[in-house]
Design a protein around this motif. Structure first.
Motif, PDB file in Angstrom:
ATOM      1  N   UNK A  76       0.778  -1.218  -0.057  1.00  0.00           N
ATOM      2  CA  UNK A  76       0.501   0.351  -0.007  1.00  0.00           C
ATOM      3  C   UNK A  76       1.180   1.685   0.473  1.00  0.00           C
ATOM      4  N   UNK A  77       1.973   0.930   0.711  1.00  0.00           N
ATOM      5  CA  UNK A  77       2.703   2.602   0.898  1.00  0.00           C
ATOM      6  C   UNK A  77       3.793   2.958  -0.377  1.00  0.00           C
ATOM      7  N   UNK A  78       3.843   1.776  -0.944  1.00  0.00           N
ATOM      8  CA  UNK A  78       4.526   1.841  -2.530  1.00  0.00           C
ATOM      9  C   UNK A  78       3.733   2.071  -3.294  1.00  0.00           C
ATOM     10  N   UNK A  79       2.459   1.341  -3.301  1.00  0.00           N
ATOM     11  CA  UNK A  79       1.935   2.252  -4.512  1.00  0.00           C
ATOM     12  C   UNK A  79       1.218   3.322  -4.152  1.00  0.00           C
ATOM     13  N   UNK A 184      11.951   4.931   1.358  1.00  0.00           N
ATOM     14  CA  UNK A 184      13.062   3.777   0.628  1.00  0.00           C
ATOM     15  C   UNK A 184      13.577   4.652   2.631  1.00  0.00           C
ATOM     16  N   UNK A 185      13.893   5.609   2.801  1.00  0.00           N
ATOM     17  CA  UNK A 185      14.958   6.191   3.751  1.00  0.00           C
ATOM     18  C   UNK A 185      13.693   5.850   4.967  1.00  0.00           C
ATOM     19  N   UNK A 186      12.351   6.606   5.014  1.00  0.00           N
ATOM     20  CA  UNK A 186      11.993   7.043   6.386  1.00  0.00           C
ATOM     21  C   UNK A 186      11.808   4.964   6.631  1.00  0.00           C
ATOM     22  N   UNK A 187      11.035   4.034   5.394  1.00  0.00           N
ATOM     23  CA  UNK A 187      10.730   2.647   6.284  1.00  0.00           C
ATOM     24  C   UNK A 187      11.935   2.483   6.783  1.00  0.00           C
ATOM     25  N   UNK A 188      13.347   2.928   6.392  1.00  0.00           N
ATOM     26  CA  UNK A 188      14.808   2.282   7.512  1.00  0.00           C
ATOM     27  C   UNK A 188      14.931   2.285   8.843  1.00  0.00           C
ATOM     28  N   UNK A 190      12.250   4.137   9.756  1.00  0.00           N
ATOM     29  CA  UNK A 190      11.002   3.384  11.402  1.00  0.00           C
ATOM     30  C   UNK A 190      11.519   1.747  11.004  1.00  0.00           C
ATOM     31  N   UNK A 191      12.108   1.152  11.159  1.00  0.00           N
ATOM     32  CA  UNK A 191      12.190  -0.284  11.238  1.00  0.00           C
ATOM     33  C   UNK A 191      13.628   0.011  12.250  1.00  0.00           C
ATOM     34  N   UNK A 192      14.553   0.739  12.715  1.00  0.00           N
ATOM     35  CA  UNK A 192      15.444   0.272  13.481  1.00  0.00           C
ATOM     36  C   UNK A 192      14.444   1.668  14.826  1.00  0.00           C
ATOM     37  N   UNK A 193      13.608   2.602  14.823  1.00  0.00           N
ATOM     38  CA  UNK A 193      12.743   2.950  15.979  1.00  0.00           C
ATOM     39  C   UNK A 193      11.822   1.580  16.562  1.00  0.00           C
TER      40      UNK A 193
END
Length: 193
Positions: A76-79, A184-188, A190-193
């Motif tokens: 959904x995010x990519x779409x 892509x930067x945001x998803x990275x 968020x993964x670390x948070x």
């Protein structure tokens, strides 16, 4: 240099060139051979290790690096990012047509099928449509004929054509766009948070 050796030059011309060249010392030649041999051995060991112990992690990261249109349409995010990218390029009718065809396929009722098929035709396929998609004349005629008795597959050929168009043209540009890179930067992060 190889061209000079095989061309028709005289010996004294080669003799004049030679003093300008730095001659390798014997120890340098021996050390370079050892380094090359060690490098080749290391490569062989790495290749054998990769063949015997395939890494799932490397496949996953490789897959993430090469995002396909299919996986892009499922997320959904990519779409959403892809849709906004296409709007910025004034070609959002392609993704909207593709999504409308997907919704059309899930239609159960024959009455709804006819109504939705007519709406999709008037909005995307008809030559004077407000959001006309780029399909061949033959495909348009097939769809127009199939509207008399619409089936779930009446837009399949046009949908496939638009999908291939997005896959070859829009998707690669999107993957190199600022919209995708920021997502892509945001998803990275968020993964670390």
């Amino acid at each position: 240099m190889p061209k000079l050796l095989f061309s028709k030059i005289r010996f004294y011309e080669i003799k004049d060139i030679m003093p300008n060249m730095k001659r390798p010392r014997r120890i340098d030649i021996v050390l370079n051979r050892k380094r090359r041999k060690n490098d080749i051995q290391c490569l062989k060991v790495q290749k054998m290790h990769a063949e015997t112990y395939p890494s799932n992690l490397s496949r996953q990261t490789d897959h993430k690096l090469h995002l396909t249109l299919e996986s892009l349409l499922k997320d959904k995010k990519h779409l959403a990012a892809f849709c906004s990218f296409l709007k910025s390029e004034f070609s959002e009718e392609n993704i909207e047509f593709w999504l409308a065809c997907e919704a059309f396929r899930s239609t159960v009722s024959p009455d709804d099928l006819r109504q939705k098929a007519e709406e999709i035709y008037q909005e995307f396929i008809q030559p004077t449509a407000c959001r006309e998609v780029n399909v061949d004349h033959h495909v348009r005629e097939k769809i127009k004929k199939s509207l008399e008795k619409p089936s779930r597959s009446c837009f399949d050929e046009a949908q496939k054509h638009i999908y291939l168009l997005m896959e070859r043209d829009s998707c690669p540009r999107f993957l190199h766009s600022d919209a995708y890179l920021s997502l892509k930067r945001k998803s990275r992060s968020l993964w670390y948070i």
